[in-house]
Motif scaffolding. Structure first.
Motif, PDB file in Angstrom:
ATOM      1  N   PRO A  15      19.255  38.116  46.872  1.00 36.14           N
ATOM      2  CA  PRO A  15      19.788  36.755  46.780  1.00 36.14           C
ATOM      3  C   PRO A  15      19.975  36.371  45.310  1.00 36.14           C
ATOM      4  CG  PRO A  15      18.011  36.839  48.379  1.00 36.14           C
ATOM      5  CD  PRO A  15      18.029  38.173  47.673  1.00 36.14           C
ATOM      6  N   LEU A  16      21.095  35.739  45.014  1.00 28.45           N
ATOM      7  CA  LEU A  16      21.482  35.354  43.651  1.00 28.45           C
ATOM      8  C   LEU A  16      21.602  36.574  42.733  1.00 28.45           C
ATOM      9  CD1 LEU A  16      19.387  32.104  43.154  1.00 28.45           C
ATOM     10  CD2 LEU A  16      21.789  32.317  43.801  1.00 28.45           C
ATOM     11  N   GLY A  17      21.976  37.699  43.324  1.00 28.11           N
ATOM     12  CA  GLY A  17      22.115  38.933  42.559  1.00 28.11           C
ATOM     13  C   GLY A  17      23.476  39.573  42.777  1.00 28.11           C
ATOM     14  N   ALA A  18      23.622  40.773  42.242  1.00 31.05           N
ATOM     15  CA  ALA A  18      24.895  41.489  42.316  1.00 31.05           C
ATOM     16  C   ALA A  18      24.654  42.989  42.408  1.00 31.05           C
ATOM     17  CB  ALA A  18      25.737  41.173  41.081  1.00 31.05           C
ATOM     18  N   ARG A  19      25.679  43.692  42.810  1.00 33.09           N
ATOM     19  CA  ARG A  19      25.702  45.149  42.764  1.00 33.09           C
ATOM     20  C   ARG A  19      27.125  45.581  42.511  1.00 33.09           C
ATOM     21  NH1 ARG A  19      26.757  47.897  48.355  1.00 33.09           N
ATOM     22  NH2 ARG A  19      26.783  49.937  47.431  1.00 33.09           N
ATOM     23  N   VAL A  20      27.301  46.794  42.019  1.00 30.84           N
ATOM     24  CA  VAL A  20      28.623  47.294  41.644  1.00 30.84           C
ATOM     25  C   VAL A  20      29.061  48.375  42.620  1.00 30.84           C
ATOM     26  CG1 VAL A  20      29.947  48.487  39.852  1.00 30.84           C
ATOM     27  CG2 VAL A  20      28.265  46.759  39.214  1.00 30.84           C
ATOM     28  N   VAL A  21      30.332  48.310  42.989  1.00 30.44           N
ATOM     29  CA  VAL A  21      30.978  49.330  43.817  1.00 30.44           C
ATOM     30  C   VAL A  21      32.111  49.919  42.977  1.00 30.44           C
ATOM     31  CG1 VAL A  21      32.372  49.717  45.888  1.00 30.44           C
ATOM     32  CG2 VAL A  21      30.432  48.142  45.978  1.00 30.44           C
ATOM     33  N   LYS A  22      32.176  51.228  42.919  1.00 27.03           N
ATOM     34  CA  LYS A  22      33.244  51.912  42.181  1.00 27.03           C
ATOM     35  C   LYS A  22      34.505  51.953  43.048  1.00 27.03           C
ATOM     36  CE  LYS A  22      30.535  53.279  38.783  1.00 27.03           C
ATOM     37  NZ  LYS A  22      30.651  52.732  37.460  1.00 27.03           N
ATOM     38  N   SER A  23      35.664  51.755  42.417  1.00 29.83           N
ATOM     39  CA  SER A  23      36.932  51.883  43.128  1.00 29.83           C
ATOM     40  C   SER A  23      37.943  52.523  42.184  1.00 29.83           C
ATOM     41  CB  SER A  23      37.430  50.513  43.600  1.00 29.83           C
ATOM     42  OG  SER A  23      38.201  49.875  42.616  1.00 29.83           O
ATOM     43  N   PRO A  24      39.029  53.071  42.722  1.00 35.78           N
ATOM     44  CA  PRO A  24      40.051  53.654  41.851  1.00 35.78           C
ATOM     45  C   PRO A  24      40.663  52.625  40.893  1.00 35.78           C
ATOM     46  CG  PRO A  24      40.395  54.333  44.128  1.00 35.78           C
ATOM     47  CD  PRO A  24      39.313  53.295  44.136  1.00 35.78           C
ATOM     48  N   GLU A  25      40.624  51.360  41.255  1.00 35.80           N
ATOM     49  CA  GLU A  25      41.190  50.297  40.423  1.00 35.80           C
ATOM     50  C   GLU A  25      40.202  49.777  39.379  1.00 35.80           C
ATOM     51  OE1 GLU A  25      44.409  49.334  40.787  1.00 35.80           O
ATOM     52  OE2 GLU A  25      44.608  50.830  42.362  1.00 35.80           O
ATOM     53  N   GLY A  26      38.946  50.222  39.449  1.00 40.01           N
ATOM     54  CA  GLY A  26      37.910  49.754  38.533  1.00 40.01           C
ATOM     55  C   GLY A  26      36.689  49.266  39.295  1.00 40.01           C
ATOM     56  N   ALA A  29      32.361  43.965  41.430  1.00 39.13           N
ATOM     57  CA  ALA A  29      31.038  43.347  41.498  1.00 39.13           C
ATOM     58  C   ALA A  29      30.929  42.557  42.798  1.00 39.13           C
ATOM     59  CB  ALA A  29      30.826  42.417  40.306  1.00 39.13           C
ATOM     60  N   LEU A  30      29.877  42.853  43.561  1.00 38.25           N
ATOM     61  CA  LEU A  30      29.567  42.091  44.774  1.00 38.25           C
ATOM     62  C   LEU A  30      28.461  41.113  44.435  1.00 38.25           C
ATOM     63  CD1 LEU A  30      29.335  44.969  47.402  1.00 38.25           C
ATOM     64  CD2 LEU A  30      31.298  43.522  46.883  1.00 38.25           C
ATOM     65  N   PHE A  31      28.620  39.868  44.819  1.00 40.87           N
ATOM     66  CA  PHE A  31      27.648  38.823  44.527  1.00 40.87           C
ATOM     67  C   PHE A  31      27.148  38.220  45.827  1.00 40.87           C
ATOM     68  CE2 PHE A  31      30.675  38.965  41.047  1.00 40.87           C
ATOM     69  CZ  PHE A  31      29.845  39.062  39.945  1.00 40.87           C
ATOM     70  N   ARG A  32      25.841  37.935  45.881  1.00 42.61           N
ATOM     71  CA  ARG A  32      25.239  37.277  47.039  1.00 42.61           C
ATOM     72  C   ARG A  32      24.682  35.932  46.588  1.00 42.61           C
ATOM     73  NH1 ARG A  32      20.189  39.781  50.498  1.00 42.61           N
ATOM     74  NH2 ARG A  32      19.875  38.004  51.918  1.00 42.61           N
ATOM     75  N   THR A  33      25.068  34.879  47.272  1.00 44.32           N
ATOM     76  CA  THR A  33      24.585  33.542  46.932  1.00 44.32           C
ATOM     77  C   THR A  33      23.257  33.275  47.634  1.00 44.32           C
ATOM     78  OG1 THR A  33      25.759  32.497  48.764  1.00 44.32           O
ATOM     79  CG2 THR A  33      26.950  32.675  46.651  1.00 44.32           C
ATOM     80  N   ALA A  34      22.636  32.157  47.294  1.00 42.48           N
ATOM     81  CA  ALA A  34      21.349  31.790  47.902  1.00 42.48           C
ATOM     82  C   ALA A  34      21.478  31.568  49.402  1.00 42.48           C
ATOM     83  CB  ALA A  34      20.784  30.540  47.224  1.00 42.48           C
ATOM     84  N   ASP A  35      22.683  31.161  49.853  1.00 42.42           N
ATOM     85  CA  ASP A  35      22.885  30.934  51.287  1.00 42.42           C
ATOM     86  C   ASP A  35      23.549  32.133  51.971  1.00 42.42           C
ATOM     87  OD1 ASP A  35      25.376  30.610  50.152  1.00 42.42           O
ATOM     88  OD2 ASP A  35      25.787  28.685  51.103  1.00 42.42           O
ATOM     89  N   ASP A  36      23.401  33.317  51.378  1.00 43.71           N
ATOM     90  CA  ASP A  36      23.833  34.603  51.938  1.00 43.71           C
ATOM     91  C   ASP A  36      25.341  34.761  52.123  1.00 43.71           C
ATOM     92  OD1 ASP A  36      21.273  35.651  51.949  1.00 43.71           O
ATOM     93  OD2 ASP A  36      20.850  34.923  53.973  1.00 43.71           O
TER      94      ASP A  36
END
Length: 111
Positions: A15-26, A29-36
């Motif tokens: 919650p309130l964090g992020a993770r990175v996914v690689k793609s051919p376009e670059g 960043a995936l973000f999750r809010t406090a309310d999911d």
């Protein structure tokens, strides 16, 4: 039409964090809010290319870790007085799984 791909579960992002996914376009960043809610933006601040995935998530915004520009997760727009925009990626949640709607690959005709 976007190409929908599964990139993991909502529990993979704190919650309130992020993770990175690689793609051919670059990097995306995936973000999750406090309310999911989950949002996806390309992982580059429009100011100096800072990694938004390393920024601070607050409400439905993220603050770039380099120069404190604030970007809306809902629209990708930079909040005033600064100006700019980050490309958003379509996201959907299905049974706790995150799916991204990536642009379909472009086909080039030969001949």
């Amino acid at each position: 039409m976007p190409l929908w791909i599964d990139v993991g579960g909502i529990e993979d992002i704190p919650p309130l964090g992020a993770r990175v996914v690689k793609s051919p376009e670059g990097d995306i960043a995936l973000f999750r809010t406090a309310d999911d809610r989950v949002f996806a933006l390309y992982d580059r601040c429009p100011h100096k290319g800072g990694p938004l995935s390393q920024g601070i998530v607050h409400g439905t915004s993220v603050t770039c870790p380099l120069h404190a520009w604030v970007i809306s997760l809902e629209t990708g727009s930079v909040e005033g007085p600064d100006e700019g925009c980050v490309h958003r990626i379509a996201v959907e949640l299905q049974a706790g799984r995150i799916r991204l709607g990536l642009p379909a690959p472009r086909l080039v005709a030969n001949g």
